[in-house]
Write a protein that holds these residues in place. Structure first.
Motif, mmCIF file in Angstrom:
data_model
loop_
_atom_site.group_PDB
_atom_site.id
_atom_site.type_symbol
_atom_site.label_atom_id
_atom_site.label_comp_id
_atom_site.label_asym_id
_atom_site.label_seq_id
_atom_site.Cartn_x
_atom_site.Cartn_y
_atom_site.Cartn_z
ATOM 1 N N THR A 10 21.798 -9.692 -2.972
ATOM 2 C CA THR A 10 23.128 -9.883 -2.403
ATOM 3 C C THR A 10 23.950 -8.606 -2.452
ATOM 4 O O THR A 10 23.668 -7.690 -3.224
ATOM 5 C CB THR A 10 23.887 -11.007 -3.148
ATOM 6 N N LEU A 82 22.127 -10.641 9.816
ATOM 7 C CA LEU A 82 21.432 -10.227 8.601
ATOM 8 C C LEU A 82 21.902 -8.849 8.135
ATOM 9 O O LEU A 82 22.427 -8.058 8.905
ATOM 10 C CB LEU A 82 19.926 -10.224 8.855
ATOM 11 N N GLU A 85 20.060 -5.974 2.836
ATOM 12 C CA GLU A 85 19.581 -6.605 1.595
ATOM 13 C C GLU A 85 18.409 -7.553 1.833
ATOM 14 O O GLU A 85 17.635 -7.819 0.923
ATOM 15 C CB GLU A 85 20.728 -7.358 0.886
ATOM 16 N N THR A 86 18.282 -8.057 3.059
ATOM 17 C CA THR A 86 17.175 -8.977 3.340
ATOM 18 C C THR A 86 15.821 -8.307 3.114
ATOM 19 O O THR A 86 14.842 -8.961 2.762
ATOM 20 C CB THR A 86 17.264 -9.537 4.778
ATOM 21 N N TYR A 87 15.762 -6.988 3.307
ATOM 22 C CA TYR A 87 14.499 -6.272 3.116
ATOM 23 C C TYR A 87 14.112 -6.144 1.641
ATOM 24 O O TYR A 87 12.945 -5.913 1.328
ATOM 25 C CB TYR A 87 14.606 -4.858 3.690
ATOM 26 N N ARG A 89 13.562 -8.059 -0.722
ATOM 27 C CA ARG A 89 12.568 -8.977 -1.303
ATOM 28 C C ARG A 89 11.165 -8.350 -1.295
ATOM 29 O O ARG A 89 10.307 -8.744 -2.087
ATOM 30 C CB ARG A 89 12.568 -10.314 -0.567
ATOM 31 N N ASP A 107 17.023 -17.123 -0.432
ATOM 32 C CA ASP A 107 18.161 -16.561 0.280
ATOM 33 C C ASP A 107 19.447 -17.120 -0.320
ATOM 34 O O ASP A 107 19.452 -18.171 -0.975
ATOM 35 C CB ASP A 107 18.097 -16.939 1.763
ATOM 36 N N GLY A 156 13.050 -17.220 3.939
ATOM 37 C CA GLY A 156 14.201 -17.500 3.092
ATOM 38 C C GLY A 156 13.867 -18.173 1.783
ATOM 39 O O GLY A 156 14.655 -18.125 0.831
ATOM 40 N N GLN A 190 10.906 -10.328 8.033
ATOM 41 C CA GLN A 190 10.205 -11.602 8.198
ATOM 42 C C GLN A 190 9.024 -11.436 9.164
ATOM 43 O O GLN A 190 7.931 -11.954 8.913
ATOM 44 C CB GLN A 190 11.156 -12.674 8.715
#
Length: 253
Positions: A10, A82, A85-87, A89, A107, A156, A190
């Motif tokens: 986050t 998006l 930060e999504t990357y 993971r 998520d 997610g 994704q």
């Protein structure tokens, strides 16, 4: 009793929504397993860190803030609602201690309605991860060279086999795919995860990632409600908005 490791990523903008998600997770946890929350830090302010720490303290849970090597993601593409930060993971196997062989990635834009231990206890021993296939039409198969029978998952909610990721250098493969295929990536990491892990992931029951904008099933009780797409419960009126509001009222926000 086995410790459950939960990972989320986050920035300041999503810290409140992460607190709501974690509150729902703990409010519905019935098992005695201890839990550690690992938060990949997207430049969180001290105030947001304090609030998140206080959010889980009343549940006797441990929270750790992790720093990612941002140079790995300097040139990545960001689209839709998006954020970068999504990357993050992708870096989970390196960020968590080598003694941790399993983790659940979640998520921030979701609500957990069932004991998370029930997801944790699903075996992914022979797979890189467990995930829920996106229902209905998906236009990514041809572009990513994925046979349709293998499916395409939403990233997610991921039940990660970290031991296998490290042994197979999966994070490196995903990052390389991102670097080499920027023009192909519609749904960013994704897409890359699906392309690299085709045939190597376990299909989980849809209730573990009920994708609000795609599912229209009546009388269905999701274990995890995921507010996919651009309409979020804090800015619009998606289905199950009342669930988000219910847990928001229980947070310090």
């Amino acid at each position: 009793m086995e410790r459950i490791h939960i990972v989320a990523a986050t920035n300041d903008s999503y810290a409140k929504h992460l607190a709501v998600m974690l509150t729902s997770l703990f409010e519905n946890k019935k098992s005695k397993n201890p839990v550690t929350i690992h938060v990949i830090d997207g430049e969180l302010s001290d105030d947001k860190k304090r609030r998140l720490t206080n959010s889980v303290k009343r549940f006797q849970a441990e929270i750790r803030f992790l720093k990612v090597d941002k140079s790995l993601y300097e040139a990545v593409k960001v689209r839709y609602h998006l954020s970068k930060e999504t990357y993050y993971r992708i870096s989970i196997p390196a960020l968590l201690g080598q003694h941790i062989n399993k983790a659940v990635y979640l998520d921030c834009d979701l609500i957990v309605k069932e004991d998370i231990a029930n997801l944790w206890n699903i075996s992914v021993h022979d797979f890189e991860l467990g995930a829920v296939q996106i229902p209905g039409h998906v236009d990514r198969y041809k572009e990513l060279s994925i046979p349709e029978h293998m499916g395409y998952f939403n990233a997610g909610v991921l039940l990660l086999n970290l031991r296998k990721w490290r042994a197979n250098h999966t994070s490196d493969k995903v990052l390389r795919y991102i670097r080499d295929n920027q023009k192909k990536l519609k749904y960013m990491d994704q897409d890359a995860l699906n392309a690299v892990l085709k045939g190597k992931w376990k299909k989980l029951d849809r209730r573990w990632n009920y994708q609000v904008h795609r599912h229209r099933h009546q009388n269905f009780k999701p274990a995890i409600i995921h507010y996919t797409a651009t309409v979020k419960p804090w800015s619009g009126n998606p289905r199950f908005k009342e669930e988000y509001v219910h847990y928001l009222r229980k947070t310090i926000w």
